[in-house]
Structures are given as structure tokens and as C-alpha cells.
Write a protein that holds these residues in place. Sequence first.
Motif, mmCIF file in Angstrom:
data_model
loop_
_atom_site.group_PDB
_atom_site.id
_atom_site.type_symbol
_atom_site.label_atom_id
_atom_site.label_comp_id
_atom_site.label_asym_id
_atom_site.label_seq_id
_atom_site.Cartn_x
_atom_site.Cartn_y
_atom_site.Cartn_z
ATOM 1 N N ARG A 112 0.402 12.023 2.729
ATOM 2 C CA ARG A 112 1.635 12.770 2.960
ATOM 3 C C ARG A 112 1.729 13.962 1.995
ATOM 4 N NH1 ARG A 112 6.941 9.661 4.563
ATOM 5 N NH2 ARG A 112 7.142 11.693 5.600
ATOM 6 N N ASP A 159 0.819 -1.213 0.000
ATOM 7 C CA ASP A 159 0.000 0.000 0.000
ATOM 8 C C ASP A 159 0.857 1.269 0.000
ATOM 9 O OD1 ASP A 159 1.028 -0.251 2.512
ATOM 10 O OD2 ASP A 159 -0.865 0.054 3.579
ATOM 11 N N LYS A 218 -0.357 5.146 0.985
ATOM 12 C CA LYS A 218 0.216 5.886 2.111
ATOM 13 C C LYS A 218 0.848 7.205 1.676
ATOM 14 C CE LYS A 218 1.175 1.951 5.175
ATOM 15 N NZ LYS A 218 2.235 1.146 5.836
ATOM 16 N N TYR A 268 -9.285 8.130 0.476
ATOM 17 C CA TYR A 268 -8.071 8.866 0.105
ATOM 18 C C TYR A 268 -8.421 10.000 -0.855
ATOM 19 C CZ TYR A 268 -5.630 4.860 2.107
ATOM 20 O OH TYR A 268 -5.173 3.886 2.952
#
Length: 334
Positions: free
Chosen positions: A104, A96, A100, A135
Amino acid sequence: MTMADDDDDFLFQDEEEDEADEVSELVPGMPPWQVLIVDDDPEVHAMTRLVMRKFAFQGRGLAFISAYSAAEALEVMKGEHDIAMILLDVVMESDDAGLKLVPRIRDELGNRAVRIILRTGQPGQAPEDAVIAGYDVNDYKAKTELTARKLVTATITALRAYHHIRTLERSCQGMERVAGLGLCQMAQAGPSSAAGAALDQMAEVLEQPADGLFCVIYGADRLSARILAGRGRYQDAAGHPLATVADTGALATALRSPGDLRHEFTDDAMTLAWPLTPQASSGGGAHAGAVAMLHLHLVRPLDEIARRLALLMMMRIADALVTAWALEQARDPA
């Protein structure tokens, strides 16, 4: 550990080559859109560049930056502030890694403008509904479905959205800068100092060099008007008539226009004319009916937003100039 996607071989296979070439014409001198490819498979980078080699949108081509891991991509994003789109693989150094990376970019770097298109060869590991809901990504494609045509379509959609976001950001930033102008200080400094400050601040707001002149024109004999302030090539022109410098370019065109003076924009200069009437300010006095003119040389053309900001600022400069005259008269009624 690198985890290559088994389905990468399907990328772009089911399209005729000419179908991906339905793109706009490149305009010479226009900067390319920056696109970041994030994928651990070098073939994906190569094929993306090949398929999009002739792509152009709004006259601009593409400039690709490659990253082969999420960590590398994050470092790129820290140093590049005008990346329009990211083609982001999900499975790289971890199952992933791509997912991730998204928060960020959005939260840690505060970059809400870049458009993020997730690409994966293993969609079962990250179901589309869950990814879109959880997301801040703008599109999610399985590599088996991302054909050449669909890549072109997705890119156009992403770049159009990025352009709109950046346009809105620039407009808001420009308005903030115009609102923050020290017009009271300009007015209190007197007409000549106000004219010089107007040139400096106009150049600053438009992010252009301070290379121009400011004058006030009365009546039909425009060339006899005295220059109040000059910068750059006109640094020593203050106090001299316009006739000494107004021979070519946008300034000359504006001065030759019949009737009222007009704004004139070219690729390398602009001339703004604003009436100093009671409507332009609460005052006016003996200077009502005069026209303030600001001429500025440009190192790059102004887009529509910059032109509107310039006109808004010119209106506010006219107010400051009329106020400066009123203050000067109040200090010296004779």
C-alpha cells in the motif's frame, strides 16, 4: 484485536548502553530525519526512542512519529511526505498487517523512497526469505536479534540510502525544470526583460525568493556596470550602477576578486558570473568579452546539487542573453 509479541522483552537487552551512543554530532538548525515507528506495543515505541535518543547522522537527529496499527500508519504516510524510515511490526491488528501495509505504501501511495525495516517477535509466521522475495522491504529483523547496536547500524544504512534516493530525485527534478525554461521567450523579450526573467526563474528553480539583481560587466571597472534588472530589495535598482548596492556580502567579494570574476556562495547569498563570449553562444558580437552577473539572496544555504543546477542555469541564461542582443541588433541595425 491487539496481538502483543511475546519476544518484545528481548528488544535491546543485550547491548551496553554506551555502544548505541557511537553517533555523529548534531548540527544546530539541521532538520531531523523523520522515522515512523509502527507497532502495537507502546513499550517498543518507548524503548526505540530511548535507545536512539542521542543518534545523529549527517548532523541530523531523529524525529519519531508513532502509529499503533497498520491502518494508522497508512494515514500518517498519506500526510507526511518526508519520512525517511519505517520500523514496521509484522503482527498487529492481524497476523500479517505489517506485510499488507508494504504494497500500500509502495504501490498505492507510490512511495519508493522510504526505507522499510520489518521487525517481528514471531519470525516463524513470516519467514525471512519469503518476505524479502515477496515484499519491497529493505531489511527484516527478528526482535530478538535487533540489538541497540544493530538498530543504529540498520538506521544509518537506511538513512544513507534514503538520502541518496532523494538526492537523485532532486537532481532529476531540477534538470527537468532547467530544461523547461522558456529561454526563447526570454531572448525575444529583449535584454532587460530577459535579465528580469532570469532572476525570477533562477529563484523558482532553487526554491528561493526572488530577491536579487542581474547586470552585465565590461572591463575592469566593475562597479560602474549598470544593473539590468532587480527584484526584492533591488526592485528599484535597474539602470543604476553596481556601486550603489555592491558594498557587502557575496557580491562584494566576487567583485573584489583579482582577475576574472568568480562565483561566490555563502549561507545567505550567491553571486554567479558567466562570460558572454562566442563560446557561450553562437553569437557574441559587440558584447563578447562581457560578463553576466546574477546575485541572489537566499533564505537557506544551497547544497551541492542546487549549486550545480544554478551554474547550469546560468550558462543557459547567458546563451539567452546573447541571443537577445543579437535579435535586438537584427531588429535595429543602427
